[in-house]
Each structure stands twice: as C-alpha cells, then as structure tokens.
Motif scaffolding. Structure first.
Motif, mmCIF file in Angstrom:
data_model
loop_
_atom_site.group_PDB
_atom_site.id
_atom_site.type_symbol
_atom_site.label_atom_id
_atom_site.label_comp_id
_atom_site.label_asym_id
_atom_site.label_seq_id
_atom_site.Cartn_x
_atom_site.Cartn_y
_atom_site.Cartn_z
ATOM 1 N N THR A 1 0.831 -1.203 0.000
ATOM 2 C CA THR A 1 0.000 0.000 0.000
ATOM 3 C C THR A 1 0.864 1.252 0.000
ATOM 4 O OG1 THR A 1 -0.135 -0.102 2.407
ATOM 5 C CG2 THR A 1 -1.949 -1.090 1.180
ATOM 6 N N HIS A 2 0.387 2.251 -0.740
ATOM 7 C CA HIS A 2 1.091 3.531 -0.839
ATOM 8 C C HIS A 2 0.053 4.637 -0.856
ATOM 9 C CE1 HIS A 2 3.563 0.498 -2.951
ATOM 10 N NE2 HIS A 2 4.524 1.054 -2.245
ATOM 11 N N LEU A 3 0.462 5.838 -0.532
ATOM 12 C CA LEU A 3 -0.431 6.986 -0.638
ATOM 13 C C LEU A 3 -0.855 7.158 -2.093
ATOM 14 C CD1 LEU A 3 1.271 9.776 1.510
ATOM 15 C CD2 LEU A 3 -0.702 8.406 2.092
ATOM 16 N N ASP A 4 -2.095 7.560 -2.302
ATOM 17 C CA ASP A 4 -2.562 7.831 -3.665
ATOM 18 C C ASP A 4 -1.690 8.888 -4.318
ATOM 19 O OD1 ASP A 4 -4.625 6.054 -3.725
ATOM 20 O OD2 ASP A 4 -6.197 7.513 -3.267
ATOM 21 N N GLY A 5 -1.212 8.606 -5.505
ATOM 22 C CA GLY A 5 -0.417 9.576 -6.250
ATOM 23 C C GLY A 5 1.056 9.604 -5.889
ATOM 24 N N LEU A 6 1.481 8.834 -4.887
ATOM 25 C CA LEU A 6 2.887 8.879 -4.459
ATOM 26 C C LEU A 6 3.809 8.169 -5.455
ATOM 27 C CD1 LEU A 6 5.024 9.669 -2.369
ATOM 28 C CD2 LEU A 6 4.517 7.532 -1.167
ATOM 29 N N ILE A 7 3.407 7.005 -5.934
ATOM 30 C CA ILE A 7 4.280 6.214 -6.810
ATOM 31 C C ILE A 7 4.662 6.969 -8.094
ATOM 32 C CG2 ILE A 7 4.450 4.090 -8.187
ATOM 33 C CD1 ILE A 7 4.905 3.770 -5.109
ATOM 34 N N PRO A 8 3.724 7.633 -8.799
ATOM 35 C CA PRO A 8 4.141 8.398 -9.992
ATOM 36 C C PRO A 8 5.181 9.478 -9.677
ATOM 37 C CG PRO A 8 1.763 8.154 -9.973
ATOM 38 C CD PRO A 8 2.277 7.616 -8.657
ATOM 39 N N ILE A 9 5.068 10.096 -8.495
ATOM 40 C CA ILE A 9 6.044 11.119 -8.090
ATOM 41 C C ILE A 9 7.400 10.475 -7.834
ATOM 42 C CG2 ILE A 9 6.655 12.673 -6.187
ATOM 43 C CD1 ILE A 9 3.627 13.414 -6.163
ATOM 44 N N LEU A 10 7.415 9.326 -7.146
ATOM 45 C CA LEU A 10 8.678 8.639 -6.858
ATOM 46 C C LEU A 10 9.316 8.127 -8.152
ATOM 47 C CD1 LEU A 10 7.810 6.671 -3.599
ATOM 48 C CD2 LEU A 10 8.732 8.985 -3.857
ATOM 49 N N GLU A 11 8.493 7.700 -9.120
ATOM 50 C CA GLU A 11 9.029 7.243 -10.406
ATOM 51 C C GLU A 11 9.706 8.380 -11.162
ATOM 52 O OE1 GLU A 11 5.569 5.323 -12.073
ATOM 53 O OE2 GLU A 11 6.252 3.357 -11.388
ATOM 54 N N LYS A 12 9.197 9.602 -11.011
ATOM 55 C CA LYS A 12 9.848 10.770 -11.630
ATOM 56 C C LYS A 12 11.132 11.110 -10.884
ATOM 57 C CE LYS A 12 5.629 12.744 -13.422
ATOM 58 N NZ LYS A 12 4.523 13.605 -13.101
ATOM 59 N N LEU A 13 11.092 10.966 -9.557
ATOM 60 C CA LEU A 13 12.239 11.307 -8.721
ATOM 61 C C LEU A 13 13.461 10.447 -9.051
ATOM 62 C CD1 LEU A 13 12.641 13.377 -6.463
ATOM 63 C CD2 LEU A 13 12.026 11.614 -4.819
ATOM 64 N N ILE A 14 13.261 9.155 -9.331
ATOM 65 C CA ILE A 14 14.400 8.266 -9.594
ATOM 66 C C ILE A 14 15.075 8.557 -10.928
ATOM 67 C CG2 ILE A 14 13.615 6.392 -8.103
ATOM 68 C CD1 ILE A 14 12.652 4.927 -10.634
ATOM 69 N N ASN A 15 14.462 9.404 -11.764
ATOM 70 C CA ASN A 15 15.082 9.782 -13.029
ATOM 71 C C ASN A 15 16.121 10.890 -12.864
ATOM 72 O OD1 ASN A 15 13.725 8.004 -14.849
ATOM 73 N ND2 ASN A 15 11.884 9.208 -14.517
ATOM 74 N N TYR A 16 16.171 11.508 -11.694
ATOM 75 C CA TYR A 16 17.114 12.602 -11.470
ATOM 76 C C TYR A 16 18.494 12.067 -11.136
ATOM 77 C CZ TYR A 16 13.649 16.276 -11.745
ATOM 78 O OH TYR A 16 12.702 17.144 -12.205
ATOM 79 N N PRO A 17 19.545 12.673 -11.723
ATOM 80 C CA PRO A 17 20.920 12.251 -11.413
ATOM 81 C C PRO A 17 21.218 12.460 -9.929
ATOM 82 C CG PRO A 17 20.885 13.850 -13.223
ATOM 83 C CD PRO A 17 19.489 13.759 -12.679
#
Length: 98
Positions: free
Chosen positions: A15-31
């Motif tokens: 379980t995760h907060l609604d909308g959290l996973i898409p934000i974390l997926e964007k975050l891992i793209n940062y150097p």
C-alpha cells in the motif's frame, strides 16, 4: 552513476499513498538519486488536502522524507549523494511538474 543511469524504486509495501508512486518514479530519473524506498504508513492528526513530500532527517547515505495526504503519512527513504538543499529543490520540481 553515469548521467544515463536511472535510480531504483523499491516495492516493499503493498500500500502507498494515492499519487505517491508516480512522483517517486519521476524522482528516480534525477541524477544523484540512487534508490527510493516507500516505508511505513501511519495516521496523522492534521489534514493535508494535497500530496506533499518533504525532507525530514538525514540517514546513512541519504535522507528520510515524509509524504502526507489527507490524514495519512508515509515515510520515504531516499538514497542519494545530493545535499539536502539539492534534494528539496528536486522534490519541489517534481511536485510542481507532477
């Protein structure tokens, strides 16, 4: 880590907060961001109408962040070589472009 490398999102909770996973997926793209791991979910007394993610405390190799939405809070562990200021501005950029 080379510029083309992407960080890793660890799925250790169902379980995760609604909308959290898409934000974390964007975050891992940062150097500079190596690993992002969502952690424990708990309840908060206050109400936060929209999803917020803020850096909380330093941990070995990175930072613990707190995601809040409604009355729910979730820890997020971020392994990074970015400074706290750099990480905060990266999170702000992700949330604003989210």
């Amino acid at each position: 880590m080379t510029r083309g490398d992407k960080g890793r999102l660890v799925w250790n909770h169902s379980t995760h907060l609604d909308g959290l996973i898409p934000i974390l997926e964007k975050l891992i793209n940062y150097p500079g961001i190596t690993t992002v791991t969502p952690g424990v979910i708990s309840r908060a007394k206050g109400h936060c109408p929209q999803l917020k993610l803020r850096v909380s405390v330093p941990i070995r190799g990175g930072y613990k962040a707190i995601a809040r939405q409604g009355k729910t809070v979730q820890e997020v562990f971020i392994v990074t070589d970015l400074s706290q200021k750099e990480l905060e501005s990266t999170i702000k950029e992700v949330l604003n472009n989210g």
